[in-house]
Motif scaffolding. Structure first.
Motif, PDB file in Angstrom:
ATOM      1  N   VAL A   1      58.795  11.487   0.322  1.00  0.00           N
ATOM      2  CA  VAL A   1      58.991  12.371  -0.833  1.00  0.00           C
ATOM      3  C   VAL A   1      57.920  12.115  -1.892  1.00  0.00           C
ATOM      4  O   VAL A   1      57.304  13.041  -2.429  1.00  0.00           O
ATOM      5  CB  VAL A   1      60.404  12.164  -1.437  1.00  0.00           C
ATOM      6  CG1 VAL A   1      60.524  12.865  -2.780  1.00  0.00           C
ATOM      7  CG2 VAL A   1      61.460  12.693  -0.479  1.00  0.00           C
ATOM      8  N   SER A   2      57.664  10.847  -2.193  1.00  0.00           N
ATOM      9  CA  SER A   2      56.683  10.489  -3.224  1.00  0.00           C
ATOM     10  C   SER A   2      55.270  10.874  -2.804  1.00  0.00           C
ATOM     11  O   SER A   2      54.488  11.394  -3.603  1.00  0.00           O
ATOM     12  CB  SER A   2      56.749   8.990  -3.517  1.00  0.00           C
ATOM     13  OG  SER A   2      58.023   8.625  -3.993  1.00  0.00           O
ATOM     14  N   ALA A   3      54.933  10.621  -1.537  1.00  0.00           N
ATOM     15  CA  ALA A   3      53.578  10.894  -1.067  1.00  0.00           C
ATOM     16  C   ALA A   3      53.249  12.373  -1.038  1.00  0.00           C
ATOM     17  O   ALA A   3      52.088  12.774  -1.151  1.00  0.00           O
ATOM     18  CB  ALA A   3      53.386  10.289   0.319  1.00  0.00           C
ATOM     19  N   ASN A   4      54.284  13.206  -0.900  1.00  0.00           N
ATOM     20  CA  ASN A   4      54.054  14.650  -0.772  1.00  0.00           C
ATOM     21  C   ASN A   4      54.545  15.457  -1.971  1.00  0.00           C
ATOM     22  O   ASN A   4      54.530  16.682  -1.933  1.00  0.00           O
ATOM     23  CB  ASN A   4      54.731  15.149   0.508  1.00  0.00           C
ATOM     24  CG  ASN A   4      54.093  14.567   1.759  1.00  0.00           C
ATOM     25  OD1 ASN A   4      53.111  15.070   2.257  1.00  0.00           O
ATOM     26  ND2 ASN A   4      54.668  13.471   2.273  1.00  0.00           N
ATOM     27  N   ASN A   5      54.997  14.732  -3.026  1.00  0.00           N
ATOM     28  CA  ASN A   5      55.475  15.398  -4.244  1.00  0.00           C
ATOM     29  C   ASN A   5      56.527  16.470  -3.933  1.00  0.00           C
ATOM     30  O   ASN A   5      56.458  17.599  -4.424  1.00  0.00           O
ATOM     31  CB  ASN A   5      54.315  16.026  -5.021  1.00  0.00           C
ATOM     32  CG  ASN A   5      53.351  14.985  -5.534  1.00  0.00           C
ATOM     33  OD1 ASN A   5      53.766  13.946  -6.032  1.00  0.00           O
ATOM     34  ND2 ASN A   5      52.054  15.243  -5.391  1.00  0.00           N
ATOM     35  N   LEU A   6      57.493  16.114  -3.097  1.00  0.00           N
ATOM     36  CA  LEU A   6      58.516  17.075  -2.700  1.00  0.00           C
ATOM     37  C   LEU A   6      59.574  17.187  -3.794  1.00  0.00           C
ATOM     38  O   LEU A   6      60.160  16.187  -4.201  1.00  0.00           O
ATOM     39  CB  LEU A   6      59.179  16.647  -1.390  1.00  0.00           C
ATOM     40  CG  LEU A   6      58.258  16.535  -0.166  1.00  0.00           C
ATOM     41  CD1 LEU A   6      59.041  16.057   1.047  1.00  0.00           C
ATOM     42  CD2 LEU A   6      57.583  17.868   0.131  1.00  0.00           C
ATOM     43  N   ALA A   7      59.808  18.396  -4.270  1.00  0.00           N
ATOM     44  CA  ALA A   7      60.811  18.605  -5.315  1.00  0.00           C
ATOM     45  C   ALA A   7      62.217  18.527  -4.756  1.00  0.00           C
ATOM     46  O   ALA A   7      63.146  18.075  -5.417  1.00  0.00           O
ATOM     47  CB  ALA A   7      60.580  19.963  -5.990  1.00  0.00           C
TER      48      ALA A   7
END
Length: 468
Positions: free
Chosen positions: A120-126
């Protein structure tokens, strides 16, 4: 002419007055800063960021409900200075995974041996629950996976050390939980014949996305059941395990007829028809999932006996051991939520039957640990103290907790965590509960919550002190 002079005088006076007011405004706001509420903010997280209290924010902004703020809202932070900017993280590196049909972040994380939170953090997933087929995801630190080995139903790892968690309805207060030293979240999932595991998978993803290990407590939806569909439940457990939880608790309080068919209560039936088959099914999916026996209702109601109508928990545990339960669990589930004394005490309970082991934290620990011959560690899947201080009168059945204060509630939870960690017998303690708000009726769950009615969390601070 006189009229125009008077008009100019009035206009001049108004301009001067406004200028004076404008000159004073910065002096007022200089006493604090303004924060614009962002997605995921809570009053608690904002207060911690600026080094102020939740109560000061509530008072400074005239907030009626401290649990209700909205994105874009401007809050005055009294007496604070602007925090240092958050450093921008470096670009994530790793392999790229292309999402295939049917995949979830949990399954992808398990495949590469990383956490959902890292993806989630690496891909900036909302929204960690929303990924699409064909989407390219960076897997930080991941390596291309080899062929997946077929897992065998062998015993999984026993939890090492001591770990703390909390039972929650949602992860609205994830930051407070982390501050308290919690690394686990527990969700309860109700089974009914034909039920899908999709809701359980969603909860697993939410917990992992927030950086927590996830314990799912699986129990029956219907209370006072007439029967239990054992085969259907095992199928459900198998599907739940495929979602990648870190631990599964198999059923709930099977020693009383609220959770098990009246007249059929049997430790042997629980072990042979539910616990052992569930254990084998879970380990066949993933041997690393921790299997916890369903915690029992702590009680002396049945006079030390165990019959089809109901069982005290101590004889039920002894019969479980005789039925081979230790080979079908990694940890013994325990509930303790009726204490009205500090957990260090082992005597002095003012209620009837003051020598019964269920009255005290330590005697519960020793009774449960010894009942299984010390062959398995303990996992408190519910441990809580009830305080009505900010809610009012308790239902009659819970009047025993009428004098417990919020300060005692916070202190006793921290002391229980400290004693459990030092005991060498307890591997996991789930605080009951984090965020429940139910108060009316006959189950005052809000009185157990560490998030109190005004949005404060005294227990977060006492737990932080012993866990860090």
């Amino acid at each position: 002419m006189l009229y125009h002079r008077r008009l100019r005088t009035i206009v001049f006076s108004l301009v001067l007055t406004l200028a004076l007011i404008a000159a004073t405004v910065p002096a007022v706001w200089a006493q604090g800063v303004t924060h614009v509420v962002q997605r995921g903010d809570t009053l608690y997280s904002i207060a911690r960021r600026y080094g102020v209290t939740v109560q000061s924010l509530v008072q400074a902004n005239g907030i009626l409900n401290p649990n209700l703020i909205y994105v874009g809202q401007r809050l005055s932070i009294p007496g604070a200075t602007a925090p240092a900017p958050t450093p921008t993280p470096p670009p994530a590196t790793g392999v790229v995974h292309v999402v295939a049909p049917g995949e979830t972040l949990t399954r992808i994380a398990l495949r590469y041996g990383v956490t959902v939170y890292a993806i989630v953090s690496a891909n900036n997933l909302a929204n960690p629950n929303l990924i699409s087929v064909g989407q390219r995801l960076t897997i930080p630190g991941g390596a291309p996976p080899g062929p997946a080995p077929t897992p065998a139903p062998t015993p999984g790892p026993i939890l090492s050390g001591f770990q703390l968690g909390g039972q929650a309805h949602a992860l609205t207060y994830a930051e407070q939980m982390r501050h308290a030293g919690m690394s686990w979240v527990k969700f309860q999932v109700a089974y009914s014949p034909g039920a899908s595991a999709s809701a359980a998978h969603d909860l697993i993803q939410q917990g992992h996305a927030a950086g927590f290990k996830v314990l799912l407590s699986l129990t029956g939806r219907d209370k006072n059941p007439a029967s239990i569909d054992f085969a259907g439940f095992i199928s459900f457990v198998t599907e739940v395990a495929q979602g990648g939880p870190d631990a599964i608790e198999v059923w709930n309080e099977a020693n009383i007829d609220r959770e098990w068919p009246a007249g059929q209560i049997s430790p042997t039936a629980y072990v042979q028809q539910l616990l052992a088959p569930a254990y084998r099914a879970i380990k066949a999916v993933n041997p690393a999932i921790v299997v916890i026996s369903g915690a029992l209702a702590p009680t002396g109601y049945f006079g030390g006996r165990c019959t089809g109508a109901g069982c005290d928990d101590a004889p039920y545990l002894a019969a479980m051991r005789a039925a081979g339960a230790t080979s079908s669990m990694d940890c013994v589930g325990v509930h303790y939520n009726e204490g009205i004394l500090p957990p260090s005490q082992t005597s002095g309970d003012p209620r009837g039957n003051p020598t019964h082991y269920t009255r005290y934290f330590w005697t519960m620990v020793n009774t449960y640990y010894n009942a299984l011959g010390g062959q398995r560690p303990l996992c408190f899947t519910e441990l809580g103290y009830l305080s009505p201080e900010d809610y009012g009168t308790l239902p009659a059945a819970f009047s025993w907790a009428a004098n417990t204060t919020i300060a005692q509630h916070a202190a006793w939870l921290a002391q229980a965590a400290q004693l459990a960690r030092s005991s060498g017998k307890v591997r996991l303690l789930i605080v009951y509960n984090v965020d429940f708000t139910e108060w009316g009726g006959d189950d005052p769950q809000a009185g157990y919550a560490i998030l109190r009615r005004d949005g404060s969390c005294p227990a977060c601070e006492t737990l932080h002190a012993v866990m860090h």
